[in-house]
Enzyme design. Structure first.
Site, PDB file in Angstrom:
ATOM      1  N   GLU A  41       0.877  -1.167   0.000  1.00 31.77           N
ATOM      2  CA  GLU A  41       0.000   0.000   0.000  1.00 31.77           C
ATOM      3  C   GLU A  41       0.917   1.221   0.000  1.00 31.77           C
ATOM      4  O   GLU A  41       1.846   1.294   0.811  1.00 31.77           O
ATOM      5  CB  GLU A  41      -0.882   0.042   1.257  1.00 31.77           C
ATOM      6  CG  GLU A  41      -1.816   1.248   1.209  1.00 31.77           C
ATOM      7  CD  GLU A  41      -2.610   1.492   2.488  1.00 31.77           C
ATOM      8  OE1 GLU A  41      -2.262   0.918   3.537  1.00 31.77           O
ATOM      9  OE2 GLU A  41      -3.579   2.274   2.427  1.00 31.77           O
ATOM     10  N   ARG A 268       6.018 -12.354   9.272  1.00 32.15           N
ATOM     11  CA  ARG A 268       6.684 -11.101   8.945  1.00 32.15           C
ATOM     12  C   ARG A 268       7.992 -10.999   9.718  1.00 32.15           C
ATOM     13  O   ARG A 268       8.205 -11.704  10.699  1.00 32.15           O
ATOM     14  CB  ARG A 268       5.786  -9.916   9.276  1.00 32.15           C
ATOM     15  CG  ARG A 268       5.563  -9.755  10.775  1.00 32.15           C
ATOM     16  CD  ARG A 268       4.989  -8.388  11.172  1.00 32.15           C
ATOM     17  NE  ARG A 268       4.859  -7.462  10.095  1.00 32.15           N
ATOM     18  CZ  ARG A 268       3.687  -7.007   9.646  1.00 32.15           C
ATOM     19  NH1 ARG A 268       2.568  -7.432  10.192  1.00 32.15           N
ATOM     20  NH2 ARG A 268       3.649  -6.132   8.681  1.00 32.15           N
ATOM     21  N   LYS A 278       4.896   0.773  10.688  1.00 37.29           N
ATOM     22  CA  LYS A 278       4.796   1.891   9.749  1.00 37.29           C
ATOM     23  C   LYS A 278       4.223   3.115  10.435  1.00 37.29           C
ATOM     24  O   LYS A 278       4.600   4.239  10.144  1.00 37.29           O
ATOM     25  CB  LYS A 278       3.884   1.504   8.580  1.00 37.29           C
ATOM     26  CG  LYS A 278       4.607   1.261   7.267  1.00 37.29           C
ATOM     27  CD  LYS A 278       3.578   1.210   6.143  1.00 37.29           C
ATOM     28  CE  LYS A 278       4.186   0.602   4.886  1.00 37.29           C
ATOM     29  NZ  LYS A 278       3.187   0.475   3.809  1.00 37.29           N
TER      30      LYS A 278
END
Length: 565
Positions: A41, A268, A278
């Site tokens: 994204e 992850r 983020k």
RNA sequence: UGACCCGUGGUGUAAUUGGCAACACGUCUGGUUUUGGUCCAGAAGAGUCCAGGUUCGAGCCCUGGCGGGUCAACCA
């Protein structure tokens, strides 16, 4: 900036995803085609965690002669921006991967997604809910308690169609109504409880502008995009595991062939002492705690790049850590090892003095400049040699001298003899201090017989120091960057306070540093290694940041110990 | 007290599909060395979350526990 590392053929370690792929190829599935995608994204810069995903997606396809798409998952205009799109493309390319002409955006499919939603409504599989968000949320139930069916669930197809068109035409305000898939409010999987698939957002989109005021949710876009692009393996992180039944449900409504993309989840990346969220990174940037996403203190790919990491080192790191479903945490030492390994092999060495202490060689002729040969890379003779100017006055590292040395200090102290690298043996005779008692200068004598660094009588010295001529040098402002790290909670996936990782020493600006003049003529080279001190990176395109220096963990520990004594 | 996922040295990953656990990082020794780096040699460190079961034999299979993670955004 170019890649400094020669491309060694990376032998990608086989992981469980490769295993799955191989089994499918052997079974003849999808005619043996492998097609993956990397779907970020564009709401931030890529970080080292994304690097793992990039290497996995592109690497798996490469390994099995397949291809990989780059697709921007841009279904939420309120968070996304073209700045991020550009940086992501740059970072993926820099890492050494190529999506060819297969650049896509979820927004490319807004039209098809809309039509698909209409189809679901026509089939009675979707409905418009005009209750407020809170009500809808409360009807969802809890993981242990089933949800309640919305009163809107029984709306007629015609009415739903009419509502949805009016949503699309902007006749409602944000939050006034949503489109939901009609699945099962009692499902033990929360994501199957009539998930919202379209919401109203009157925010201009970075690509489609104000063409749309309704936007599909992630779940309603991702699987369909995969399907339309012919993705065979949709590799994502573990938290999407519970989304998989929904992913499959939408694809089932869509598909008219045997083909279907397969979602596979992996753990992850978490790194010790490293903040990877983020949200947190964005906060650091927005609140000016760092100078930007590419600040070398950041764990972003662009930050690592400016820190001196090479693409190959990051790729090797990705390979080393492997791919599993175990939610663990990797020691940053492994990352640091990867870059040290690469730079040690490939980086040009140069001498630099960060914290200078003047040394006068009293028996060396005044005004004389002598050029001594130095090797550029001890690991690689082909890197050649350079000439280093030597003069009567030189700088050495202040840390390389101690007036009252502890037991195991091998470097310079009063009366001891050491080697100046590539130059001469010198002996310290006199320590000059200022009125505060601080050492400001050393007077040494050199042994003319030891030119080049060896004495004909075969006597040994315990240490070799790097140095820079006082008159023949390049003065530099050096910024020492240390990565931001969490002190208290060495755990990558816990949220932490800024205070715990904004270590005050993470950025130190040193103004009186000196490097060999060789550096000035070496613009083509972008990566050097400071002798003994560690590694640094010189990026000719961002001189305002000077030299980016990366201390190794071991040296940091050594320094800490020395200071402690 | 739901669903799904995961449990192998300090960390991460392996183990030819059932044959007495390997590799990397880290740590610690010793050697070499024109930088306390690199390189070389070596060592310590797990008996595979626990308990049963199947088997000549289980890290791999079965059962039951325990522990950890994810899921209740009109985020992705």
């Amino acid at each position: 900036m170019s890649e400094s590392s020669p491309e060694k053929e990376v032998v990608v370690k086989k992981n469980f995803i490769h295993q799955i792929v191989e089994e499918e190829i052997n079974a003849g599935k999808n005619n043996g085609l492998i097609h993956t995608r990397f779907p970020p994204e564009p709401n931030g810069y890529l970080h080292i965690g994304h690097a793992k995903s990039i290497c996995l997606n592109f690497g798996t396809a490469q390994k099995y002669k397949g291809i990989t798409n780059l697709r921007f998952d841009d279904t939420n205009p309120s968070k996304e921006d073209t700045e991020y799109v550009d940086s992501i493309m740059e970072d993926v390319r820099w890492l050494g991967f190529d999506w060819g002409d297969r650049l896509f955006y979820a927004s490319d499919y807004f039209g098809k997604l809309f039509e698909f939603a209409v189809k679901l409504i026509r089939e009675g599989k979707a409905y418009v809910d005009d209750q407020d968000a809170e009500t809808i949320s409360s009807q969802k139930g809890t993981p242990t308690r089933p949800g309640l069916e919305s009163p809107c669930r029984s709306r007629s197809v015609e009415e739903n169609l009419d509502f949805f068109m009016r949503m699309k035409n902007g006749e409602f305000n944000e939050g006034q109504c949503v489109l939901r898939a009609k699945i099962d409010m009692a499902s033990p999987n929360m994501h199957m409880r009539d998930p919202i698939i379209y919401r109203i957002m009157k925010t201009p989109h970075h690509r489609t502008g104000d063409q749309w005021c309704i936007y599909p949710m992630y779940d309603f876009a991702h699987g369909q995009c995969d399907y339309w692009e012919g993705i065979t393996h949709s590799i994502c992180t573990l938290e999407f595991e519970v989304h998989r039944p929904l992913y499959d449900w939408f694809v089932d409504q869509l598909k008219d062939t045997d083909y279907r993309p397969r979602q596979i989840e992996f753990a992850r990346l978490n790194l010790t002492y490293t903040v990877m969220s983020k949200r947190k990174l964005l906060e650091l940037v927005k609140d000016n705690h760092v100078k930007g996403w590419d600040d070398p203190r950041m764990p972003t790919i662009s930050g690592l790049r400016r820190r001196g990491y090479t693409p190959a080192s990051i790729r090797n790191f990705s390979d080393r850590i492997g791919v599993t479903k175990v939610d663990g945490i990797i020691d940053v030492a492994l990352l640091e090892h990867s870059i040290r390994e690469d730079l040690n092999k490939n980086a040009q060495r140069v001498m630099g003095v960060l914290n200078p202490l003047k040394v006068v060689i009293t028996n060396y002729p005044e005004g004389q400049v002598e050029h001594l040969e130095a090797v550029n890379n001890p690991e690689n003779p082909e890197a050649g040699t350079r000439q280093v100017p030597f003069t009567r006055e030189i700088y050495i590292e202040r840390d390389d001298f101690m007036e009252n040395p502890p037991k195991k200090f091998f470097r310079l102290s009063p009366g001891t003899e050491v080697r100046l690298r590539y130059a001469y043996f010198v002996t310290c005779n006199e320590v000059v201090k200022n009125e505060n008692g601080e050492v400001v200068e050393l007077h040494c004598t050199y042994d003319p017989q030891s030119r080049g660094g060896n004495s004909p009588d075969g006597r040994k010295v315990k240490a070799t120091l790097h140095w820079v001529s006082v008159s023949e040098n390049v003065k530099a402002e050096v910024r020492l960057y240390d990565r931001l790290f969490t002190d208290e909670e060495p755990d990558g996936h816990k949220d932490v306070d800024f205070k715990t990782f904004m270590n005050p020493d993470s950025l130190t600006v040193l103004e009186n540093c000196y490097v060999e003049p060789f550096v000035k003529d070496a613009k083509a080279l972008d990566s050097f290694q400071f002798e003994r001190l560690g590694y640094f990176n010189l990026d000719p395109d961002s001189t305002q940041d000077g030299l980016v220096f990366n201390r190794t963990a071991q040296l940091r520990d050594t320094w800490a110990k020395m200071k402690g004594k």
